[in-house]
Design a protein around this motif. Structure first.
Motif, PDB file in Angstrom:
ATOM      1  N   ALA A 192       0.831  -1.210   0.000  1.00 28.01           N
ATOM      2  CA  ALA A 192       0.000   0.000   0.000  1.00 28.01           C
ATOM      3  C   ALA A 192       0.857   1.249   0.000  1.00 28.01           C
ATOM      4  N   ILE A 193       1.937   1.236   0.773  1.00 24.12           N
ATOM      5  CA  ILE A 193       2.824   2.397   0.842  1.00 24.12           C
ATOM      6  C   ILE A 193       3.567   2.588  -0.475  1.00 24.12           C
ATOM      7  N   MET A 194       4.054   1.493  -1.057  1.00 18.12           N
ATOM      8  CA  MET A 194       4.855   1.591  -2.282  1.00 18.12           C
ATOM      9  C   MET A 194       4.006   1.979  -3.487  1.00 18.12           C
ATOM     10  N   THR A 195       2.883   1.294  -3.694  1.00 19.10           N
ATOM     11  CA  THR A 195       2.123   1.486  -4.932  1.00 19.10           C
ATOM     12  C   THR A 195       1.340   2.791  -4.956  1.00 19.10           C
ATOM     13  N   SER A 196       1.176   3.419  -3.798  1.00 22.53           N
ATOM     14  CA  SER A 196       0.466   4.702  -3.747  1.00 22.53           C
ATOM     15  C   SER A 196       1.419   5.887  -3.747  1.00 22.53           C
ATOM     16  N   ALA A 197       2.722   5.620  -3.741  1.00 19.73           N
ATOM     17  CA  ALA A 197       3.714   6.699  -3.689  1.00 19.73           C
ATOM     18  C   ALA A 197       3.681   7.522  -4.975  1.00 19.73           C
ATOM     19  N   THR A 198       4.156   8.747  -4.881  1.00 19.53           N
ATOM     20  CA  THR A 198       4.206   9.632  -6.041  1.00 19.53           C
ATOM     21  C   THR A 198       5.647   9.799  -6.506  1.00 19.53           C
ATOM     22  N   VAL A 199       5.824   9.993  -7.811  1.00 21.78           N
ATOM     23  CA  VAL A 199       7.159  10.222  -8.369  1.00 21.78           C
ATOM     24  C   VAL A 199       7.315  11.676  -8.788  1.00 21.78           C
ATOM     25  N   GLU A 200       6.415  12.526  -8.301  1.00 25.09           N
ATOM     26  CA  GLU A 200       6.485  13.960  -8.584  1.00 25.09           C
ATOM     27  C   GLU A 200       6.724  14.732  -7.294  1.00 25.09           C
ATOM     28  N   ASP A 201       7.364  15.900  -7.420  1.00 26.50           N
ATOM     29  CA  ASP A 201       7.581  16.739  -6.252  1.00 26.50           C
ATOM     30  C   ASP A 201       6.354  17.625  -6.017  1.00 26.50           C
ATOM     31  N   THR A 202       6.463  18.552  -5.082  1.00 24.98           N
ATOM     32  CA  THR A 202       5.317  19.382  -4.721  1.00 24.98           C
ATOM     33  C   THR A 202       4.891  20.331  -5.829  1.00 24.98           C
ATOM     34  N   GLU A 203       5.751  20.527  -6.819  1.00 26.05           N
ATOM     35  CA  GLU A 203       5.405  21.375  -7.960  1.00 26.05           C
ATOM     36  C   GLU A 203       5.019  20.541  -9.176  1.00 26.05           C
ATOM     37  N   ARG A 204       4.751  19.251  -8.958  1.00 30.50           N
ATOM     38  CA  ARG A 204       4.316  18.314 -10.004  1.00 30.50           C
ATOM     39  C   ARG A 204       5.378  18.085 -11.062  1.00 30.50           C
ATOM     40  N   ASN A 205       6.632  18.247 -10.680  1.00 32.20           N
ATOM     41  CA  ASN A 205       7.746  17.928 -11.567  1.00 32.20           C
ATOM     42  C   ASN A 205       8.373  16.608 -11.126  1.00 32.20           C
ATOM     43  N   PRO A 206       9.059  15.893 -12.032  1.00 30.37           N
ATOM     44  CA  PRO A 206       9.698  14.634 -11.643  1.00 30.37           C
ATOM     45  C   PRO A 206      10.671  14.836 -10.484  1.00 30.37           C
ATOM     46  N   ILE A 207      10.667  13.898  -9.558  1.00 29.53           N
ATOM     47  CA  ILE A 207      11.609  13.943  -8.442  1.00 29.53           C
ATOM     48  C   ILE A 207      13.030  13.823  -8.980  1.00 29.53           C
ATOM     49  N   LEU A 208      13.935  14.620  -8.433  1.00 24.08           N
ATOM     50  CA  LEU A 208      15.330  14.601  -8.847  1.00 24.08           C
ATOM     51  C   LEU A 208      16.187  13.894  -7.806  1.00 24.08           C
ATOM     52  N   ASN A 209      17.322  13.352  -8.239  1.00 20.50           N
ATOM     53  CA  ASN A 209      18.250  12.745  -7.290  1.00 20.50           C
ATOM     54  C   ASN A 209      19.223  13.796  -6.767  1.00 20.50           C
ATOM     55  N   SER A 210      20.214  13.347  -6.019  1.00 21.77           N
ATOM     56  CA  SER A 210      21.152  14.288  -5.411  1.00 21.77           C
ATOM     57  C   SER A 210      22.018  15.016  -6.430  1.00 21.77           C
ATOM     58  N   SER A 211      22.076  14.506  -7.658  1.00 22.28           N
ATOM     59  CA  SER A 211      22.819  15.173  -8.734  1.00 22.28           C
ATOM     60  C   SER A 211      21.912  16.053  -9.584  1.00 22.28           C
ATOM     61  N   LEU A 212      20.657  16.246  -9.117  1.00 27.06           N
ATOM     62  CA  LEU A 212      19.655  17.068  -9.801  1.00 27.06           C
ATOM     63  C   LEU A 212      19.295  16.493 -11.171  1.00 27.06           C
ATOM     64  N   LEU A 213      19.387  15.171 -11.288  1.00 28.03           N
ATOM     65  CA  LEU A 213      18.938  14.458 -12.471  1.00 28.03           C
ATOM     66  C   LEU A 213      17.665  13.695 -12.124  1.00 28.03           C
ATOM     67  N   PRO A 214      16.841  13.343 -13.121  1.00 25.45           N
ATOM     68  CA  PRO A 214      15.621  12.582 -12.815  1.00 25.45           C
ATOM     69  C   PRO A 214      15.940  11.319 -12.025  1.00 25.45           C
ATOM     70  N   ALA A 215      15.260  11.149 -10.916  1.00 27.46           N
ATOM     71  CA  ALA A 215      15.520  10.016 -10.036  1.00 27.46           C
ATOM     72  C   ALA A 215      15.012   8.721 -10.651  1.00 27.46           C
ATOM     73  N   THR A 216      15.691   7.633 -10.359  1.00 25.20           N
ATOM     74  CA  THR A 216      15.280   6.297 -10.772  1.00 25.20           C
ATOM     75  C   THR A 216      14.916   5.495  -9.523  1.00 25.20           C
ATOM     76  N   PRO A 217      14.344   4.292  -9.689  1.00 20.87           N
ATOM     77  CA  PRO A 217      14.070   3.468  -8.507  1.00 20.87           C
ATOM     78  C   PRO A 217      15.302   3.184  -7.660  1.00 20.87           C
ATOM     79  N   PHE A 218      16.485   3.284  -8.233  1.00 18.98           N
ATOM     80  CA  PHE A 218      17.693   3.055  -7.446  1.00 18.98           C
ATOM     81  C   PHE A 218      17.973   4.199  -6.472  1.00 18.98           C
ATOM     82  N   SER A 219      17.407   5.370  -6.724  1.00 12.34           N
ATOM     83  CA  SER A 219      17.652   6.500  -5.832  1.00 12.34           C
ATOM     84  C   SER A 219      16.413   6.925  -5.055  1.00 12.34           C
TER      85      SER A 219
END
Length: 249
Positions: free
Chosen positions: A60-87
């Motif tokens: 329930a926690i995993m499948t309901s998670a969002t991959v967008e930030d609060t501004e509805r943009n893709p979540i970025l990783n620590s290098s400010l690149l689009p995050a993948t499941p690895f990050s």
């Protein structure tokens, strides 16, 4: 990230030996901060659904998670690149959605024991895990390692670029309804097909199985890890599962 949390008086906020400061709170990031937040969400889910298994709560926690930030943009990783499941794993937790996920990927002890069988554990080891003798499924019926009913899917291909078909089952934990599958993102170089693409649930607690097959169009594009996602939706709930594929080990 940057969570104000209680801090021990036995160490400085920096953790350096020359730092003599002592504070009641500190600003912290990482798994030490995410763990108590996710644990709290799991507690909320367990309160509302006391009969759910740990696997159902995690799903329930995993499948309901969002991959967008609060501004509805893709979540970025620590290098400010689009995050993948690895990050970012399955994404950013969405507590209110996790209380009513629609579908869950549930598992019980038999699922885990058969997974250990598929890993090749012998009878003595299986008896230790099961606290009693356990007969693994016959070779013809043995489950693939890829078929553990986890909310995400990872497949590693053979040198020839072939990828296995993965089997999953979902349980309806909401009202009756019809869910339709969509491949919201295909891993680069790989076509993803979900069969059947529609699941009809007539009652709460009903389970349905489906398969995810992978057709390699360009082995070179997925020679390193490539990422995607599938989504089941009834128009209200969105049940998202990350995909990770690799054509060569």
């Amino acid at each position: 990230m940057n969570v104000i949390a209680a801090w021990t008086g036995a160490a400085s906020p920096s953790g350096r030996s020359f730092d003599k400061r002592r504070v009641a709170f500190n600003i912290l990031s990482g798994t030490s901060m995410s763990c108590p937040h996710v644990s709290g969400i799991a507690g909320l889910i367990k309160t509302l659904h006391p009969d759910w298994t740990p696997a159902a709560i995690k799903s329930a926690i995993m499948t309901s998670a969002t991959v967008e930030d609060t501004e509805r943009n893709p979540i970025l990783n620590s290098s400010l690149l689009p995050a993948t499941p690895f990050s970012m794993g399955a994404g950013h937790v969405f507590p209110s959605r996790s209380l009513d996920p629609g579908l869950v990927y549930d598992m019980g002890p038999t699922d885990y024991l058969n997974f250990l069988c598929a890993l090749g554990y012998n009878a003595s080891a299986m008896e230790v895990f099961n606290e009693a003798p356990y007969r693994c499924p016959a070779a013809a019926a043995a489950a693939s390692l890829h078929d553990l009913n986890y909310p995400s899917i990872t497949v590693l291909g053979l040198p020839g670029g072939g990828l296995p078909t993965v089997r999953r089952r979902v349980k309806n934990v909401g009202d009756p309804g019809t869910y339709t599958a969509a491949v919201v993102r295909e891993p680069e170089g790989v076509q993803v097909v979900v069969t059947p693409s529609t699941l009809l649930f007539k009652a709460e607690g009903e389970e349905k199985e489906f398969e995810v097959s992978f057709v390699v169009r360009n082995p070179a594009a997925a020679r390193d890890y490539a990422f995607g996602a599938i989504l089941w939706s009834d128009g209200v709930h969105k049940v998202r599962s990350p995909l990770v594929v690799k054509t060569q080990e």
